[in-house]
Design a protein around this motif. Structure first.
Motif, PDB file in Angstrom:
ATOM      1  N   ALA A  52     -17.658 -53.571 101.567  1.00  0.00           N
ATOM      2  CA  ALA A  52     -18.989 -54.087 101.886  1.00  0.00           C
ATOM      3  C   ALA A  52     -20.075 -53.277 101.183  1.00  0.00           C
ATOM      4  CB  ALA A  52     -19.210 -54.075 103.382  1.00  0.00           C
TER       5      ALA A  52
ATOM      6  N   SER B 104     -20.068 -61.248  94.954  1.00  0.00           N
ATOM      7  CA  SER B 104     -20.004 -61.194  96.416  1.00  0.00           C
ATOM      8  C   SER B 104     -18.928 -62.135  96.944  1.00  0.00           C
ATOM      9  CB  SER B 104     -21.359 -61.577  97.014  1.00  0.00           C
ATOM     10  OG  SER B 104     -21.245 -61.659  98.422  1.00  0.00           O
TER      11      SER B 104
ATOM     12  N   ASP C 249     -18.740 -62.695 100.292  1.00  0.00           N
ATOM     13  CA  ASP C 249     -19.207 -62.979 101.650  1.00  0.00           C
ATOM     14  C   ASP C 249     -18.984 -64.422 102.087  1.00  0.00           C
ATOM     15  OD1 ASP C 249     -19.995 -60.356 101.867  1.00  0.00           O
ATOM     16  OD2 ASP C 249     -22.134 -60.758 101.558  1.00  0.00           O
TER      17      ASP C 249
END
Length: 188
Positions: free
Chosen positions: A22, A30, A32
């Motif tokens: 993270a 990313s 995410d």
């Protein structure tokens, strides 16, 4: 240009030691909003707590890993693959990093292909090169495995873009399964 990218990638991975994923931001696409799918993914952890699940390939924890389903036999023949939906088109992707599972070489990929597409992959006919010829092949890589666990780093010949990524393992140390502790993509 490729040499500069590779050195930057090596430096980035060297700096990851002891750092949670993270916290990694420079040069890493990313993860995410990524979702992963695979017809050979088990519906639950089959290797112990957290292990085996497809999500383990992008969970930022190098101690957990994805393992194609050996329990029911649906993941017991190569090639094996997983598909990443990055949620939106990502541009200027320069390479990838693959980390094999910990403690055991079983299922460690020794030959891998990575494809990109703006639309969902149609893999109903299988994932042979011939069946995927309409998609962008970003890289074909062969990895050696000498019993040590390390990131396999692969720069692309040309920058890639797309929303979907198809990761295919054509060969592995077990000859039948595919495992992955972490999978990253890199861009500028």
């Amino acid at each position: 240009k490729k040499t500069t990218f590779f050195l930057t990638l090596c430096l980035a991975l060297f700096c990851w030691t002891g750092i949670a994923s993270a916290q990694i931001t420079q040069g890493v696409v990313s993860r995410d909003v990524w979702t992963l799918s695979s017809p050979a993914a088990p519906s639950s952890a089959i290797e112990g707590a957290g292990d085996g699940r497809i999500a383990a390939a992008i969970d930022g924890n190098e101690a957990t890993y994805y393992h194609s389903d050996w329990y029911t036999g649906s993941g017991s023949a190569l090639p094996q693959y997983f598909i990443i939906d990055m949620g939106a088109t990502v541009s200027d992707i320069e390479g990838f990093a693959y980390l094999p599972r910990p403690n055991n070489g079983n299922g460690t990929s020794t030959r891998m292909r990575v494809y990109f597409s703006d639309s969902e992959f149609n893999v109903s006919g299988g994932v042979s090169k011939e069946n995927l010829s309409s998609y962008t092949l970003a890289a074909e890589a062969t990895f050696s495995y000498g019993g040590t666990r390390e990131y396999k780093l692969v720069p692309f010949e040309e920058k890639q873009s797309g929303r979907y990524v198809l990761v295919v393992s054509d060969a592995s140390t077990s000859g039948t399964y595919f495992t992955c502790a972490e999978f990253y993509l890199f861009n500028d």
